[in-house]
Design a protein around this motif. Structure first.
Motif, mmCIF file in Angstrom:
data_model
loop_
_atom_site.group_PDB
_atom_site.id
_atom_site.type_symbol
_atom_site.label_atom_id
_atom_site.label_comp_id
_atom_site.label_asym_id
_atom_site.label_seq_id
_atom_site.Cartn_x
_atom_site.Cartn_y
_atom_site.Cartn_z
ATOM 1 N N UNK A 79 -25.016 14.676 89.490
ATOM 2 C CA UNK A 79 -24.414 15.232 88.280
ATOM 3 C C UNK A 79 -24.949 14.551 87.037
ATOM 4 N N UNK A 80 -25.206 15.349 86.039
ATOM 5 C CA UNK A 80 -25.800 14.805 84.813
ATOM 6 C C UNK A 80 -24.860 13.844 84.101
ATOM 7 N N UNK A 81 -23.567 14.122 84.127
ATOM 8 C CA UNK A 81 -22.628 13.218 83.453
ATOM 9 C C UNK A 81 -22.620 11.849 84.129
ATOM 10 N N UNK A 82 -22.665 11.836 85.450
ATOM 11 C CA UNK A 82 -22.708 10.572 86.193
ATOM 12 C C UNK A 82 -23.968 9.799 85.821
ATOM 13 N N UNK A 83 -25.114 10.494 85.796
ATOM 14 C CA UNK A 83 -26.377 9.858 85.427
ATOM 15 C C UNK A 83 -26.356 9.397 83.972
ATOM 16 N N UNK A 84 -25.780 10.213 83.082
ATOM 17 C CA UNK A 84 -25.688 9.885 81.654
ATOM 18 C C UNK A 84 -24.898 8.583 81.452
ATOM 19 N N UNK A 85 -23.941 8.356 82.300
ATOM 20 C CA UNK A 85 -23.128 7.140 82.208
ATOM 21 C C UNK A 85 -23.812 5.941 82.863
ATOM 22 N N UNK A 86 -24.321 6.131 84.057
ATOM 23 C CA UNK A 86 -24.794 5.010 84.866
ATOM 24 C C UNK A 86 -26.162 4.455 84.471
ATOM 25 N N UNK A 87 -27.129 5.326 84.205
ATOM 26 C CA UNK A 87 -28.473 4.819 83.918
ATOM 27 C C UNK A 87 -28.514 4.039 82.600
ATOM 28 N N UNK A 88 -27.967 4.572 81.498
ATOM 29 C CA UNK A 88 -27.969 3.759 80.276
ATOM 30 C C UNK A 88 -27.191 2.446 80.429
ATOM 31 N N UNK A 89 -26.108 2.466 81.181
ATOM 32 C CA UNK A 89 -25.352 1.226 81.401
ATOM 33 C C UNK A 89 -26.211 0.217 82.151
ATOM 34 N N UNK A 90 -26.934 0.694 83.147
ATOM 35 C CA UNK A 90 -27.839 -0.184 83.895
ATOM 36 C C UNK A 90 -28.908 -0.760 82.967
ATOM 37 N N UNK A 91 -29.526 0.090 82.161
ATOM 38 C CA UNK A 91 -30.610 -0.351 81.278
ATOM 39 C C UNK A 91 -30.117 -1.297 80.192
ATOM 40 N N UNK A 92 -28.879 -1.132 79.759
ATOM 41 C CA UNK A 92 -28.334 -1.979 78.693
ATOM 42 C C UNK A 92 -28.101 -3.412 79.165
ATOM 43 N N UNK A 93 -27.988 -3.615 80.467
ATOM 44 C CA UNK A 93 -27.862 -4.976 80.994
ATOM 45 C C UNK A 93 -29.236 -5.617 80.928
ATOM 46 N N UNK A 94 -29.554 -6.194 79.809
ATOM 47 C CA UNK A 94 -30.924 -6.606 79.533
ATOM 48 C C UNK A 94 -31.395 -7.921 80.087
#
Length: 133
Positions: A79-94
Motif C-alpha cells: 500500500x502506498x500509504x504504508x510506504x509513504x510512512x515507512x520509507x521516509x521514516x527509515x531514511x530520516x534515521x540518519x
C-alpha cells in the motif's frame, strides 16, 4: 544513497517507484506480466537506471525485505500509504550506525538476495522501453 529526510515533493515523485519495486518483495509468484508492470512504472519515472538501483537498494529493500523472510508474508501489496510512512521514516534515521548495515555489501545482499534477479530483469526491460527507436 539517500540518508536524509525527503521533501513532500520528493516523496510524491518516488511513491509510484517505491510501490512498483515493493511488489518484487510480495509473497507471491513473480511472473512475466508482473515484471512488465513494474518495468513500465519504472520506465515512466524521471529516475535514471542508476537512481532506480539506488532506490531499490537503499530505500525500498531495507524497509520491505523482511516480508520474504517470514512464513506468511504480505501478498496483496504494501500500500502506498504504508510506504509513504515507512520509507521516509527509515531514511530520516540518519545515523551511520543505523544505515551502516544496510549500506554494507553484506547488508545489501541480505536485503535483496530473493529479488536481485527479478530486479535486474526489470532494469533490462526499463532500458529497452526507454531506448530510442
Amino acid at each position: 544513497m539517500t540518508r536524509r529526510a525527503l521533501s513532500a515533493v520528493e516523496v510524491e515523485v518516488r511513491l509510484p517507484v517505491w510501490d512498483a519495486i515493493a511488489d518484487l518483495f510480495l509473497d507471491t509468484v513473480v511472473d512475466t506480466p508482473m515484471l512488465q508492470r513494474v518495468a513500465d512504472e519504472l520506465a515512466r519515472s524521471p529516475f535514471s537506471i542508476d537512481e532506480l538501483r539506488q532506490i531499490y537498494l537503499f530505500e525500498v529493500a531495507p524497509v520491505v525485505h523482511r516480508n520474504l523472510k517470514i512464513v506468511a508474508g504480505e501478498w496483496a501489496g504494501f500500500g502506498r500509504e504504508w510506504l509513504r510512512e515507512r520509507i521516509p521514516a527509515y531514511l530520516a534515521r540518519g545515523s551511520w550506525l543505523f544505515h551502516g548495515w544496510s549500506a554494507s555489501p553484506l547488508g545489501r545482499r541480505w536485503h535483496t538476495f530473493q529479488t536481485r534477479a527479478d530486479f535486474q530483469s526489470v532494469i533490462l526491460q526499463v532500458a529497452a522501453i526507454r531506448a530510442p527507436g
